[in-house]
Design a protein around this motif. Sequence first.
Motif, mmCIF file in Angstrom:
data_model
loop_
_atom_site.group_PDB
_atom_site.id
_atom_site.type_symbol
_atom_site.label_atom_id
_atom_site.label_comp_id
_atom_site.label_asym_id
_atom_site.label_seq_id
_atom_site.Cartn_x
_atom_site.Cartn_y
_atom_site.Cartn_z
ATOM 1 N N UNK A 209 42.162 43.088 42.176
ATOM 2 C CA UNK A 209 42.312 43.814 40.959
ATOM 3 C C UNK A 209 43.603 44.016 40.736
ATOM 4 N N UNK A 210 44.561 44.020 41.601
ATOM 5 C CA UNK A 210 45.779 44.434 41.122
ATOM 6 C C UNK A 210 46.460 43.095 40.776
ATOM 7 N N UNK A 211 46.087 42.175 40.825
ATOM 8 C CA UNK A 211 46.562 40.798 40.330
ATOM 9 C C UNK A 211 47.004 39.674 41.232
ATOM 10 N N UNK A 212 46.810 40.101 42.665
ATOM 11 C CA UNK A 212 47.220 39.128 43.555
ATOM 12 C C UNK A 212 46.067 38.122 43.986
ATOM 13 N N UNK A 213 46.354 37.433 44.993
ATOM 14 C CA UNK A 213 45.359 36.890 46.023
ATOM 15 C C UNK A 213 45.012 35.488 45.289
ATOM 16 N N UNK A 214 44.149 34.865 45.432
ATOM 17 C CA UNK A 214 43.577 33.393 45.259
ATOM 18 C C UNK A 214 43.506 33.528 43.507
ATOM 19 N N UNK A 215 43.677 32.285 42.863
ATOM 20 C CA UNK A 215 43.471 32.014 41.752
ATOM 21 C C UNK A 215 41.987 31.522 41.472
ATOM 22 N N UNK A 216 41.219 32.211 40.744
ATOM 23 C CA UNK A 216 39.741 31.923 40.378
ATOM 24 C C UNK A 216 39.773 31.400 38.921
ATOM 25 N N UNK A 217 38.628 30.708 38.536
ATOM 26 C CA UNK A 217 38.406 30.319 37.233
ATOM 27 C C UNK A 217 37.267 30.873 36.783
ATOM 28 N N UNK A 218 37.246 31.061 35.473
ATOM 29 C CA UNK A 218 36.148 31.568 34.514
ATOM 30 C C UNK A 218 36.015 30.751 33.441
ATOM 31 N N UNK A 219 34.830 30.002 33.309
ATOM 32 C CA UNK A 219 34.714 29.347 31.882
ATOM 33 C C UNK A 219 33.848 30.114 30.940
ATOM 34 N N UNK A 220 34.067 30.266 29.768
ATOM 35 C CA UNK A 220 33.469 31.127 28.618
ATOM 36 C C UNK A 220 33.176 30.036 27.704
#
Length: 224
Positions: A209-220
């Motif tokens: 939530x803070x902007x760190x961590x792994x990069x995930x993908x969301x398709x819209x």
Amino acid sequence: MIPWTVLDTAPLPDGSGTLRLKQRGSEFSIMLGSNELMNSRLSGSEEALAKLVCDRLGPRPGLKMLIGGLGMGFTLRAALACLPTDATAEVAELIPAVVTWARGPMEALFAGSLDDPRVVLNVADVAAVIGAGKQRYDAILLDVDNGPEGLTVAGNDQLYAARGLHEAKAALRPGGIMAVWSSGPDHGFTRRLRGAGFAVEEVTVRARRTGGGARHVIWLARAP
């Protein structure tokens, strides 16, 4: 370091594996084999799944949203925070034990969201729900696997194949959006979405939530 405790297990409906609900202090994890499907410390991208859709849909009277996968409730809670009072958030969860965990050991994570009058919770296969709904939904949010392939249940492959995408488009009202969460990119899925007639936006979000961590993908994917 506090050790993990296995609180409960649940077989997958097709018999291909077993989910394990684990707890360490106030942290929860749901595992399938060696794959961690979700963790209560990593809610950012699941929340973004709902927020991105709400931002793009804008106000719609009687908005109806279908959420595939209850998980730890992060997408549902984010949806309720941005949906109007006359909206409906329908949740389709395939595995009954996940609902039991939500009302039991993980109740605090859900913060009363399951009792919100806008929520309709069904133990059901989201693919079947989509197939039965013709222009029923303004939004369909899918977070039932780690990407556009059937990880949790092999039958989920149909959700991301050409036939499943056409059924999703048919279940959406004009200008409706299907959003799909993934742990990483999949260019083939982007092509399939476009081939099914969607206007596609691919957004990279962070796990925390803070902007760190792994990069995930969301398709819209917006229907005509």
